[in-house]
Motif scaffolding. Structure first.
Motif, short mmCIF file in Angstrom:
data_model
loop_
_atom_site.label_atom_id
_atom_site.label_comp_id
_atom_site.label_asym_id
_atom_site.label_seq_id
_atom_site.Cartn_x
_atom_site.Cartn_y
_atom_site.Cartn_z
N LYS A 42 -4.32 -11.81 -12.78
CA LYS A 42 -5.49 -11.07 -13.29
C LYS A 42 -5.61 -9.76 -12.53
O LYS A 42 -5.12 -9.63 -11.40
CB LYS A 42 -6.76 -11.90 -13.20
CG LYS A 42 -7.30 -12.11 -11.80
CD LYS A 42 -8.65 -12.81 -11.87
CE LYS A 42 -9.30 -12.81 -10.50
NZ LYS A 42 -10.63 -13.38 -10.49
N PHE A 43 -6.25 -8.80 -13.18
CA PHE A 43 -6.47 -7.51 -12.54
C PHE A 43 -7.62 -7.64 -11.56
O PHE A 43 -8.70 -8.10 -11.93
CB PHE A 43 -6.74 -6.42 -13.59
CG PHE A 43 -5.51 -6.03 -14.34
CD1 PHE A 43 -4.59 -5.17 -13.76
CD2 PHE A 43 -5.25 -6.54 -15.60
CE1 PHE A 43 -3.43 -4.81 -14.44
CE2 PHE A 43 -4.10 -6.19 -16.29
CZ PHE A 43 -3.19 -5.32 -15.70
N ILE A 44 -7.36 -7.26 -10.34
CA ILE A 44 -8.35 -7.38 -9.28
C ILE A 44 -8.50 -6.03 -8.57
O ILE A 44 -7.51 -5.35 -8.31
CB ILE A 44 -7.96 -8.51 -8.29
CG1 ILE A 44 -9.00 -8.70 -7.22
CG2 ILE A 44 -6.60 -8.29 -7.69
CD1 ILE A 44 -8.78 -9.95 -6.38
N ASN A 45 -9.72 -5.68 -8.29
CA ASN A 45 -10.03 -4.42 -7.62
C ASN A 45 -9.70 -4.55 -6.13
O ASN A 45 -9.83 -5.63 -5.55
CB ASN A 45 -11.52 -4.13 -7.83
CG ASN A 45 -11.92 -2.77 -7.33
OD1 ASN A 45 -11.99 -2.55 -6.13
ND2 ASN A 45 -12.20 -1.87 -8.25
N ALA A 49 -10.30 -7.74 -3.19
CA ALA A 49 -9.16 -8.43 -2.57
C ALA A 49 -9.42 -8.71 -1.09
O ALA A 49 -10.01 -7.90 -0.38
CB ALA A 49 -7.91 -7.58 -2.72
N HIS A 50 -8.96 -9.87 -0.66
CA HIS A 50 -9.05 -10.24 0.76
C HIS A 50 -7.71 -10.04 1.46
O HIS A 50 -7.67 -9.74 2.64
CB HIS A 50 -9.49 -11.70 0.91
CG HIS A 50 -10.83 -11.97 0.32
ND1 HIS A 50 -12.00 -11.51 0.88
CD2 HIS A 50 -11.18 -12.65 -0.80
CE1 HIS A 50 -13.02 -11.90 0.14
NE2 HIS A 50 -12.56 -12.58 -0.89
N SER A 51 -6.61 -10.23 0.70
CA SER A 51 -5.29 -10.15 1.32
C SER A 51 -4.34 -9.31 0.47
O SER A 51 -4.40 -9.34 -0.76
CB SER A 51 -4.72 -11.55 1.51
OG SER A 51 -4.65 -12.22 0.27
N ILE A 127 2.66 -17.33 1.64
CA ILE A 127 1.81 -16.14 1.53
C ILE A 127 1.35 -16.06 0.06
O ILE A 127 2.17 -15.91 -0.84
CB ILE A 127 2.60 -14.86 1.88
CG1 ILE A 127 3.24 -14.97 3.26
CG2 ILE A 127 1.71 -13.63 1.80
CD1 ILE A 127 4.26 -13.88 3.56
N GLN A 128 0.08 -16.21 -0.15
CA GLN A 128 -0.47 -16.13 -1.51
C GLN A 128 -1.50 -14.99 -1.55
O GLN A 128 -2.71 -15.24 -1.54
CB GLN A 128 -1.13 -17.47 -1.89
CG GLN A 128 -0.18 -18.64 -1.97
CD GLN A 128 0.79 -18.52 -3.14
OE1 GLN A 128 0.43 -18.07 -4.22
NE2 GLN A 128 2.03 -18.91 -2.93
N PRO A 129 -1.04 -13.75 -1.60
CA PRO A 129 -1.98 -12.63 -1.52
C PRO A 129 -2.74 -12.40 -2.82
O PRO A 129 -2.29 -12.80 -3.89
CB PRO A 129 -1.06 -11.44 -1.24
CG PRO A 129 0.22 -11.82 -1.93
CD PRO A 129 0.34 -13.31 -1.76
N ASP A 130 -3.88 -11.76 -2.67
CA ASP A 130 -4.62 -11.34 -3.87
C ASP A 130 -3.84 -10.23 -4.58
O ASP A 130 -3.76 -10.22 -5.80
CB ASP A 130 -6.01 -10.83 -3.48
CG ASP A 130 -6.88 -11.94 -2.89
OD1 ASP A 130 -6.83 -13.06 -3.41
OD2 ASP A 130 -7.56 -11.67 -1.88
N THR A 153 -1.97 -12.78 -7.12
CA THR A 153 -2.85 -12.67 -8.29
C THR A 153 -2.53 -11.42 -9.10
O THR A 153 -2.49 -11.46 -10.32
CB THR A 153 -4.33 -12.65 -7.83
OG1 THR A 153 -4.57 -13.81 -7.03
CG2 THR A 153 -5.27 -12.64 -9.01
N LEU A 154 -2.30 -10.30 -8.41
CA LEU A 154 -1.96 -9.05 -9.07
C LEU A 154 -0.72 -8.47 -8.40
O LEU A 154 -0.67 -8.37 -7.17
CB LEU A 154 -3.11 -8.04 -8.96
CG LEU A 154 -2.86 -6.62 -9.49
CD1 LEU A 154 -2.58 -6.63 -10.99
CD2 LEU A 154 -4.03 -5.69 -9.17
#
Length: 196
Positions: A42-45, A49-51, A127-130, A153-154
């Motif tokens: 998904k598109f995340i700003n 984002a945390h990571s 490692i599962q980054p945003d 995620t993005l």
């Protein structure tokens, strides 16, 4: 008795064929892994984002400093940042020290074709980054492989025909401009995407 001497043009043709075969195998492996990765994209700003995971090709010390400055700017925004890079030599350069937050693959840690071997990337999938940001060129296959197998995620990368199969957000990159220009564009788009 036959003479099997190979002419210089024939040697060049063999080397080019071998290089093309390696690139073909790298692309095939990347596309195969793409179809096996399960993630909810998904598109995340950038503010949400945390990571952030940043991938890049370590060409020289200047590139490393530019990426380090970018990582520090993200940390100042409260992000957890990890760096993974590819250095196209067998040994790490003296200016790079691997830490828990920065890892580097060398040519020695690749398979026969330009994809990292499993041992070299042990722990990468933890490692599962945003957001994953790939700053490398579209032909840096070790980084494209990592981008593909990541559950981010993005995923953001350079706009190219091959990269469209890997990334969610493609940003135009001008190879005549410094890397900082591309970093500024990435930051701009990620700051404004899905802004509420």
């Amino acid at each position: 008795m036959h003479n099997f001497a190979i002419s210089k043009p024939q040697k060049i043709a063999i080397v080019l064929s071998l290089k093309n075969l390696k690139i073909h195998l790298a692309k095939k492996t990347i596309l195969k892994n793409k179809s096996q990765i399960k993630r909810s994209a998904k598109f995340i700003n950038l503010d949400e984002a945390h990571s952030v995971l940043v991938l890049f090709e370590l060409k020289d010390e200047q590139t490393f400093k530019e990426v380090e400055r970018f990582a520090e700017s993200l940390r100042l925004r409260g992000k957890q940042v990890k760096l993974w890079c590819y250095y196209p030599q067998n040994k790490l350069p003296l200016f790079f020290t691997p830490t828990g937050n920065q890892q580097c693959l060398t040519r020695k840690r690749l398979k026969w074709f330009p994809i990292p071997n499993e041992k070299a990337i042990a722990g990468f999938n933890e490692i599962q980054p945003d957001i994953l940001i790939d700053l490398s060129q579209s032909d840096c296959y070790p980084m494209k492989y990592l981008a593909t197998i990541s559950g981010a995620t993005l995923k953001v990368g350079e706009n190219s025909d091959f990269n469209q199969f890997i990334f969610d957000l493609l940003i135009q990159k001008d190879d005549h401009l410094p890397l900082t220009n591309f970093i500024q564009n990435v930051t701009h788009y990620l700051t404004h995407i899905n802004k509420t």
